[in-house]
Design an enzyme around this catalytic site. Structure first.
Site, PDB file in Angstrom:
ATOM      1  N   ASN A 155       0.811  -1.224   0.000  1.00 38.43           N
ATOM      2  CA  ASN A 155       0.000   0.000   0.000  1.00 38.43           C
ATOM      3  C   ASN A 155       0.845   1.275   0.000  1.00 38.43           C
ATOM      4  O   ASN A 155       0.380   2.335  -0.422  1.00 38.43           O
ATOM      5  CB  ASN A 155      -1.029  -0.014   1.139  1.00 38.43           C
ATOM      6  N   GLU A 254       4.061  -3.800  12.454  1.00 37.76           N
ATOM      7  CA  GLU A 254       3.069  -2.742  12.217  1.00 37.76           C
ATOM      8  C   GLU A 254       1.911  -3.414  11.514  1.00 37.76           C
ATOM      9  O   GLU A 254       2.026  -3.786  10.345  1.00 37.76           O
ATOM     10  CB  GLU A 254       3.725  -1.630  11.380  1.00 37.76           C
ATOM     11  N   CYS A 288      -3.325   1.563   6.788  1.00 38.03           N
ATOM     12  CA  CYS A 288      -3.616   0.957   8.095  1.00 38.03           C
ATOM     13  C   CYS A 288      -4.205   1.991   9.049  1.00 38.03           C
ATOM     14  O   CYS A 288      -4.916   1.628   9.981  1.00 38.03           O
ATOM     15  CB  CYS A 288      -2.348   0.388   8.720  1.00 38.03           C
ATOM     16  N   GLU A 462       7.968   2.833  14.647  1.00 40.70           N
ATOM     17  CA  GLU A 462       8.863   3.278  13.583  1.00 40.70           C
ATOM     18  C   GLU A 462       8.914   4.804  13.638  1.00 40.70           C
ATOM     19  O   GLU A 462       8.021   5.442  14.174  1.00 40.70           O
ATOM     20  CB  GLU A 462       8.341   2.792  12.229  1.00 40.70           C
TER      21      GLU A 462
HETATM   22  C1  SIN Z   1      -0.190   2.848   6.694  1.00 42.02           C
HETATM   23  O1  SIN Z   1      -1.026   3.079   7.524  1.00 42.02           O
HETATM   24  O2  SIN Z   1      -0.287   1.863   5.984  1.00 42.02           O
HETATM   25  C2  SIN Z   1       0.920   3.854   6.519  1.00 42.02           C
HETATM   26  C3  SIN Z   1       0.292   5.179   6.553  1.00 42.02           C
HETATM   27  C4  SIN Z   1       1.224   6.326   6.770  1.00 42.02           C
HETATM   28  O3  SIN Z   1       2.430   6.170   6.871  1.00 42.02           O
HETATM   29  O4  SIN Z   1       0.701   7.432   6.859  1.00 42.02           O
END
Ligand code: SIN
Length: 481
Positions: A155, A254, A288, A462
């Site tokens: 993603n 994550e 996510c 992270e």
């Molecule tokens: C994720 O939620 O998949 C990453 C989203 C982000 O880094 O803003």
């Protein structure tokens, strides 16, 4: 100056000092039209073992390079990424269907993690600790964890790699990356740029595969691999967590999320609508941390929902390679099936679609707002990963918090209010690793904010010094004098 790199290497794996074709390949398809964009090397468990052997040798040298010099390589990697912004953005859009305006932004987002770590590399060291005993001197020494196995999602084909690789390489670790099978070419492109930047051979190896369990097994069993970092589903994360325990690896996970978005009656409604649309519909809802359920206080529910439906209805769904497109396709059929099943389930239980609600052919699903969503609807419990916003009404702050926290996940949550005391109360009560108060995009505040979740959303953080520390072992050195 933009360098010309051989595009053929974007279908070969990089490991054991070179670019390799494989006896088997797998196709990568553009979700916008279902056409193949290339056949990529399908690496095996034997390739994985070769990569680990090569990483062991590379680690011996890379951990001895000074932090300052590691930072210089990272800085060049960052610069090269920005020089290659347009082809990288286009490749990401081709691989996984995110609109080109977003993938251009992702190049900057991904590069920002490298830039921060490039600067921080020269500050990694340790500290002198005052002792209780006069005849001792004590120091902490921050040392690289060692060989890291990284598994990344489709993603954010670049951002979720650099968020891991940059701190690992800055810390003096070496990384072997298994990119998602939907977006391996972006990962291979990043490996090319790393080598072009002066990254030593085998410090960052990228091996695509279409058989993740068989490919991953050697990493999980090998005690030389000291760390696992994974972004993906909670189910796979749990499996890998168990496997990593056998050799006591460090882990960063994550995982999934199910973000609530609370709108209180004292909120700036225009702002709340703007931010929920950006949080919900970014990447067609395939993040996510994206809003999964919207809770709005009864006295402003009608006005808020009208504004939300209006704005959602104006989002352009279409070809992700066009600048005018705001929402592209979802990545694959299984994702679309899940969205459709959740929407059907909600409608069957009495919900209404104020806008959208339909698939429009291929992998496209209309941006959708649902109201009157029954509490037991699947969409209020399971991650959607699609462009659907279910709206639920609440009466009191206590009820809103109870609904928001009633989830196995704890990654991101949002609350909109202009009452300062409520903002603090709510921020502190939400059981989530990331809380946006009047902010629908907390992760883009800076590359060094902490990113990660509680409960079934993961382990570790992270970003920033927290992300860097995940790749460092702290050793006590005590000396008698
Ligand atoms: C994720 O939620 O998949 C990453 C989203 C982000 O880094 O803003």
């Amino acid at each position: 100056m933009t360098t010309t790199l051989d595009p053929v290497t974007r279908t070969q794996a990089y490991f054991d000092g070179g670019w390799h074709t494989a006896p088997r390949t797998f196709e990568v398809f553009h979700p916008g039209n279902g056409k193949s964009i290339g056949a990529v090397a399908d690496c095996t468990a034997d390739d994985a073992r070769r990569a680990i052997d090569a990483a062991e040798v590379a680690l011996r040298e890379w951990r001895r390079v000074t932090g300052y010099d590691r930072g210089q390589v990272l800085r060049r990697w960052h610069d090269l990424m920005l020089e290659h912004k347009e082809p990288l953005a286009r490749l990401m859009t081709l691989e996984m269907g995110k609109p080109i305006t977003e993938t251009r932004g992702e190049v900057h987002y991904a590069a920002s993690f490298i830039e921060w770590c490039a600067e921080e590399a020269s500050r990694i060291g340790g500290e002198r600790i005052p002792t209780r005993l006069g005849n001792k001197r004590a120091f902490s020494s921050a040392e690289p964890v060692g060989i890291v196995y990284a598994v990344t999602p489709w993603n954010f084909p670049a951002g979720m790699i650099t968020r891991k690789a940059a701190p690992a390489l800055a810390a003096g670790c070496v990384m072997i990356l298994k990119p998602a099978e939907q977006s391996p070419m972006t990962a291979l492109y990043l490996a090319e740029l790393w080598l072009e930047a002066g990254g030593p051979a085998n410090t960052f190896q990228v091996l695509p595969t279409n058989d993740a369990p068989a490919f991953s097994a050697p990493f999980m069993d090998d005690p030389r691999v000291r760390k696992l970092t994974f972004t993906g589903s909670t189910a796979v994360g749990r499996l890998l967590y168990g496997q990593a325990a056998r050799t006591m690896k460090r882990v960063s996970l994550e995982l999934g999320g199910h973000a609530p978005f609370l709108v209180f009656e004292d909120a700036d409604l225009e702002r709340a609508v703007r931010e929920v649309v950006s949080s919900k519909f970014r990447n067609a809802g395939q993040t996510c941390i994206c809003t999964n359920r919207v809770y709005v206080q009864r006295s402003v529910a009608e006005e808020f929902t009208r504004l939300l439906a209006e704005r959602t209805g104006s989002l352009t769904l279409g070809d992700p390679l066009l600048d005018s497109t705001r929402i592209g396709p979802v990545v694959e059929q299984a994702g679309l099936d899940k969205i459709q099943a959740q929407v059907k389930d909600a409608l069957d239980r009495g919900a209404k679609a104020l806008v959208g609600g339909q698939a429009t052919g291929g992998l496209f699903f209309e941006p959708t707002v649902l109201t009157d969503v029954a509490p037991d609807s699947l969409i209020l419990r399971e991650e959607t990963f699609g462009p659907v916003a279910p709206v639920v009404i609440f009466d009191t702050e206590e009820e809103a918090l109870r609904l928001a926290n009633d989830s196995e996940y704890g990654l991101a949550a949002y609350a909109f209010t202009n009452d300062l005391s409520r903002a603090w109360r709510v921020a502190e009560a939400l059981e989530y690793g990331i809380v946006g108060i009047n902010d629908g995009g907390p992760s883009n505040a800076a590359p060094n904010v902490p990113f990660g979740g509680m409960k079934n959303s993961g382990v570790g953080r992270e970003g920033g010094h927290w992300g860097l520390e995940e790749y460092l072992e702290i050793k006590l050195i005590s000396m008698g004098v």
